[in-house]
Design a protein around this motif. Structure first.
Motif, PDB file in Angstrom:
ATOM      1  N   ASP A  80      -5.380   2.546  -1.947  1.00 48.83           N
ATOM      2  CA  ASP A  80      -5.707   2.920  -3.316  1.00 48.83           C
ATOM      3  C   ASP A  80      -4.923   4.175  -3.663  1.00 48.83           C
ATOM      4  O   ASP A  80      -5.156   5.227  -3.079  1.00 48.83           O
ATOM      5  N   ILE A  81      -4.025   4.049  -4.590  1.00 48.41           N
ATOM      6  CA  ILE A  81      -3.134   5.177  -4.866  1.00 48.41           C
ATOM      7  C   ILE A  81      -3.856   6.300  -5.614  1.00 48.41           C
ATOM      8  O   ILE A  81      -3.406   7.445  -5.621  1.00 48.41           O
ATOM      9  N   ALA A  82      -4.998   6.024  -6.185  1.00 46.63           N
ATOM     10  CA  ALA A  82      -5.735   7.082  -6.878  1.00 46.63           C
ATOM     11  C   ALA A  82      -6.518   7.958  -5.902  1.00 46.63           C
ATOM     12  O   ALA A  82      -6.991   9.032  -6.256  1.00 46.63           O
ATOM     13  N   SER A  87      -2.584   9.417  -2.026  1.00 46.74           N
ATOM     14  CA  SER A  87      -1.549   9.891  -2.932  1.00 46.74           C
ATOM     15  C   SER A  87      -0.781  11.062  -2.311  1.00 46.74           C
ATOM     16  O   SER A  87       0.423  11.184  -2.508  1.00 46.74           O
ATOM     17  N   ILE A 106       5.831   1.611  -3.645  1.00 48.78           N
ATOM     18  CA  ILE A 106       4.434   1.721  -3.245  1.00 48.78           C
ATOM     19  C   ILE A 106       3.698   0.462  -3.680  1.00 48.78           C
ATOM     20  O   ILE A 106       3.859   0.006  -4.802  1.00 48.78           O
ATOM     21  N   ALA A 107       2.924  -0.092  -2.789  1.00 52.91           N
ATOM     22  CA  ALA A 107       2.095  -1.229  -3.171  1.00 52.91           C
ATOM     23  C   ALA A 107       0.665  -0.942  -2.756  1.00 52.91           C
ATOM     24  O   ALA A 107       0.412  -0.224  -1.789  1.00 52.91           O
ATOM     25  N   VAL A 108      -0.260  -1.480  -3.516  1.00 47.12           N
ATOM     26  CA  VAL A 108      -1.671  -1.176  -3.298  1.00 47.12           C
ATOM     27  C   VAL A 108      -2.381  -2.392  -2.730  1.00 47.12           C
ATOM     28  O   VAL A 108      -2.272  -3.491  -3.264  1.00 47.12           O
ATOM     29  N   GLU A 110      -5.703  -2.609  -2.171  1.00 47.41           N
ATOM     30  CA  GLU A 110      -7.094  -2.726  -2.632  1.00 47.41           C
ATOM     31  C   GLU A 110      -8.058  -3.008  -1.484  1.00 47.41           C
ATOM     32  O   GLU A 110      -9.030  -3.736  -1.648  1.00 47.41           O
ATOM     33  N   ARG A 115      -4.660  -9.246   0.944  1.00 50.85           N
ATOM     34  CA  ARG A 115      -3.640  -8.676   0.074  1.00 50.85           C
ATOM     35  C   ARG A 115      -2.497  -8.088   0.897  1.00 50.85           C
ATOM     36  O   ARG A 115      -1.333  -8.206   0.535  1.00 50.85           O
ATOM     37  N   GLU A 122       5.815 -10.904   0.644  1.00 48.45           N
ATOM     38  CA  GLU A 122       6.728 -10.601  -0.464  1.00 48.45           C
ATOM     39  C   GLU A 122       7.840  -9.659  -0.018  1.00 48.45           C
ATOM     40  O   GLU A 122       8.998  -9.819  -0.386  1.00 48.45           O
TER      41      GLU A 122
ATOM     42  N   ILE B  81       3.266  12.471  -7.667  1.00 44.14           N
ATOM     43  CA  ILE B  81       2.277  11.430  -7.401  1.00 44.14           C
ATOM     44  C   ILE B  81       1.029  11.986  -6.710  1.00 44.14           C
ATOM     45  O   ILE B  81      -0.026  11.357  -6.711  1.00 44.14           O
ATOM     46  N   SER B  87      -1.748  10.187 -10.328  1.00 46.72           N
ATOM     47  CA  SER B  87      -2.089   9.112  -9.406  1.00 46.72           C
ATOM     48  C   SER B  87      -3.115   8.168 -10.034  1.00 46.72           C
ATOM     49  O   SER B  87      -3.059   6.963  -9.813  1.00 46.72           O
ATOM     50  N   MET B  94      -0.672   0.075 -12.379  1.00 50.97           N
ATOM     51  CA  MET B  94      -0.488  -0.995 -11.396  1.00 50.97           C
ATOM     52  C   MET B  94      -1.477  -2.128 -11.619  1.00 50.97           C
ATOM     53  O   MET B  94      -1.130  -3.303 -11.499  1.00 50.97           O
TER      54      MET B  94
END
Lengths: 348, 348
Positions: A80-82, A87, A106-108, A110, A115, A122, B81, B87, B94
Motif C-alpha cells: 500500500d503506497i499510502a 512510501s 511501483i505497483a501495489v 493490496e 495480486r 506482467e 513520494i 503518497s 492508482m
DNA sequence: TTGAAAGCGCTAACAA
DNA sequence: TTGTTAGCGCTTTCAA
C-alpha cells in the motif's frame, strides 16, 4: 490553443529522422546517442547530437527494450503506497535506483498474494530487470507455491528477484532483523522494570508479525518471563488493527497490562488512539512500544519507543542486490536499533 | 537452485510460440489473446488460450507499445513520494487508474522544475498516455516556459497533460480550491473569535503557498481584518519548514499571536513541534490550523483544525481528465472542506 | 569507423 | 474469419 487532436498530431521524431538530418546512417546515430561500446568519430558525433537537439529527439524506451531484449526498469511491489513505511521505502529505493541509472515502477499488491502473482507475471512480460518484493509476506498461503513458481519464471527469463523482509523463499533478499530487533527491545523493556506485557500482532500469517512476536517472546524468555499465547492479540497490521484490538480488550486485562508492544508503529498509533479513547493515559496507565520508527512518530506526544528500521539502507541494499549477478541467496541483514522514548519510562 | 545465469537463461515465450503450438497464424493468436475488435472462432480461441496457458505466455508490453504506437501507461509526477499528501494522492490515482485499465508509473521530481522537464521528456520517449503533474507548481520560474514547451510537445505527440492544483498553465487540470478553502477557513476562525493571526507559508513561488495565503487573507478581509505582509512568514513547504519558522520567531511576536495558520498540515505539525519545543501550549497559548487533512493528523493531540482536500476525488478526477479526448482546459474543481477541531477552540 | 540489413515481439492493413 | 506481409523504432551482427 488547439493542439493534438486526433487529426493534427505530430509524429514523434525518430532516430532515423535524426540520422537523416545529420547525414549518417541510423546505425551510427544509434551508436552515438544511445551509447554502446563502439566509438564514433567525434565530428559525426557532434553533428548527430546537434541534429537530435534541434529535432528534440528522445529515445523510444519501448523500442529500445524490444531491440535489446532487456530493460533498465526495476519494479517495486508494495502492499500500500499510502502507508508511511512503504512510501519511505519507495523513496529510498528510487533514490538508490536513480544513482544506479535504473528507473523504478511501483505497483501495489493490496495485501493480496494473488495480486502479487499477477503482477510478477506482467512484469515478466515487461522484461523488468528486477522485482523488489516488499509486500505482505504471507506465510503458509496456498498461493505461496504459485508465487514462487512465477518468481522463478521471472528469474529464468534473466530477471532478478529481491525479497525484503522474508527469507523463507529461495531468492536474494534484504533481511530486516525483525527477530533480533524485537528481542533486544524486549530485553531493554525488562531492564526498565516492565513485567506484564501484551503484544498486538498483525495477521498471523505475516512474516513481520511472526518474527517480531517470536523475537519479543525470546527476549522476555531470556529474562525468565514467559509470554503466553493468550497475551498476544492478533488483528490487522494497520492503524485500524491497533485501534480495534484495544477497543476489544477486556477492562481487567487492560488493567493487568504494564506495557503493550505493537508489532508496527501504525498499529501502535492506532492503539494509542484506542487507549485514549478508553480514557487511559500513556505512559501513565500503560506503556506502549512499536516497531519501524516511521517518520510521523515525531508528531506525537509522548514520544514513542520503537525499533528503528533504517529504511534508506534497506532501499540501497535492495537495489544493490538487484544489480548483483549470480544467484547467491544469503540475505543481507539490515540492523534494527532499539530507540527508547517517553512512552516507556523507567519504572521505579 | 542454480537458475538464470547468463548462460542458461531461457528465452521468453513469444506470441509466435503460442501460435505455432496452437497451429494458427501469429495474427490470429494476437487477435485472440490481446483483444482487438475482431472476433476469432471459438474453437481456435480455446486452442490458443490453452497453448498460451501451457507455455506460460505473457505479452511483451514494450513490443505492444512499439507496434501500437501508444501505451496504456499514465505517469504521475510528484515532488516526494514519502510525503503523506503525495503518497495518498498516488494511492488514489492508482486505484482510479486500475479501474480504467491503465497502469501508473510514479516519478519523483524532488521539487525541481528542471527535473520535471527532464521527466516529461523521457515520458515522451516512453509514449506515455498521459502525465499527471502533481508536483511543485513553481511560479515565475525561468523554467516555466521550457516546461510548458516540453508539455506541449508531449501533447503534440498525442499524450495528455493533467495538472493538479495549478491552473496557470494551458492544460487540463484538477483544481484544489486552495483559495476558497483558505478563505472559508479564515472566516470560520474569525467567527470563533480569533483576531490576531500569523501565517506560515511555504516557498513564495509555490502555487499552493500563494493561493492559500491569498485566500486566507481574503477571508480575513471579509471580516475587516487586515493581514499585513509582516504577518506572513515564508519558509519551506515541509515539516522542517514549519518547525524552523517557529524557532525563528521572536518571543514578542509569538506572544502577540492568537492563531497560526500553516499552509499545509506537514508545516502545521512541524510548527506544533516547534511550539512545544518553546514551551507553548496548543491551543492554550496559541491556536493552530493546517491544510490538507493528511491521515496522520488522527494521531495527534490536540486534534487539528484543517481544510480537507478529498484526495480520492482528486485521483479519480485526474484519471478522468487523463482519459478525456479533445482539449478543453476548464479545470474540474474539487471542493475543500473546513474541519474545525480542538486546536482552534471557540474563544469566550 | 561506418553502413546495410536483419531482427526484437507485436499489431494492423490488406487479401484471400 | 484467417493468413500474409509490412511495418513500429531501435539495436546489432556482418561486410565493407
Amino acid at each position: 490553443m488547439a493542439r493534438a487532436n486526433e487529426e493534427n498530431r505530430r509524429k514523434p521524431v525518430t532516430l532515423s529522422d535524426v540520422a537523416r538530418a545529420a547525414g549518417v546512417s541510423q546505425a551510427t546515430a544509434s551508436r552515438a546517442i544511445n551509447g554502446s561500446q563502439r566509438t564514433v568519430n567525434e565530428e559525426l558525433r557532434q553533428r548527430i547530437f546537434t541534429a537530435a537537439e534541434k529535432l528534440n529527439y528522445t529515445a523510444n524506451l519501448s523500442a529500445q527494450t524490444v531491440a535489446r531484449g532487456t530493460s533498465t526498469t526495476v519494479a517495486l511491489l508494495v502492499s500500500d503506497i499510502a502507508d508511511a513505511y512503504f512510501s519511505s521505502m519507495a523513496a529510498s529505493v528510487m533514490t538508490a535506483a536513480e544513482a544506479a541509472g535504473l528507473r523504478v515502477t511501483i505497483a501495489v499488491t493490496e495485501r493480496s498474494v494473488q495480486r502479487e502473482i499477477e503482477l510478477v507475471r506482467e512484469l515478466r512480460g515487461q522484461h523488468a530487470r528486477a522485482i523488489i518484493l516488499a509486500g505482505s509476506g504471507y506465510l503458509d498461503s496456498d498461493l505461496t507455491e504459485p508465487l514462487v513458481r512465477e518468481l522463478e519464471m521471472f528469474e529464468d527469463m534473466g530477471g532478478r528477484v529481491v525479497l525484503v523482509s522474508r527469507m523463507d523463499l529461495p531468492f536474494a533478499g534484504v533481511d530486516l532483523d525483525n527477530l533480533e530487533g524485537a528481542k533486544r527491545l524486549a530485553s531493554a523493556l525488562v531492564r526498565l522494570g516492565y513485567q506484564s506485557f501484551r503484544v498486538l500482532g498483525g495477521e498471523r500469517e505475516l512474516v513481520a508479525t511472526r518474527d517480531r512476536v517470536a523475537g519479543f517472546r525470546a527476549g522476555l524468555d531470556g529474562h525468565g518471563i514467559t509470554l503466553g499465547d493468550d497475551r498476544v492479540i492478533y488483528s490487522n497490521f494497520s492503524w485500524e488493527g491497533g485501534f480495534d484490538a484495544i477497543q476489544a480488550m477486556d477492562d481487567r486485562v487492560l488493567a493487568d497490562t504494564g506495557l503493550i508492544f505493537a508489532v508496527n508503529d501504525e498499529m501502535a498509533l492506532g492503539a494509542l488512539a484506542g487507549l485514549r479513547n478508553r480514557g487511559m493515559r500513556v505512559p501513565g496507565d500503560v506503556a506502549l512500544a512499536g516497531f519501524d520508527d516511521i517518520r510521523s512518530l515525531r508528531n506525537i506526544v509522548p514520544t514513542m519507543t520503537t525499533v528503528r528500521v533504517p529504511i534508506e539502507e534497506v532501499g540501497r541494499e535492495a537495489i544493490a542486490r538487484a544489480l548483483e549477478v549470480g544467484d547467491g541467496h544469503q540475505p543481507r541483514v539490515v540492523t534494527a536499533i532499539v530507540v527508547l522514548r517517553e512512552s516507556t519510562p523507567r519504572l521505579n
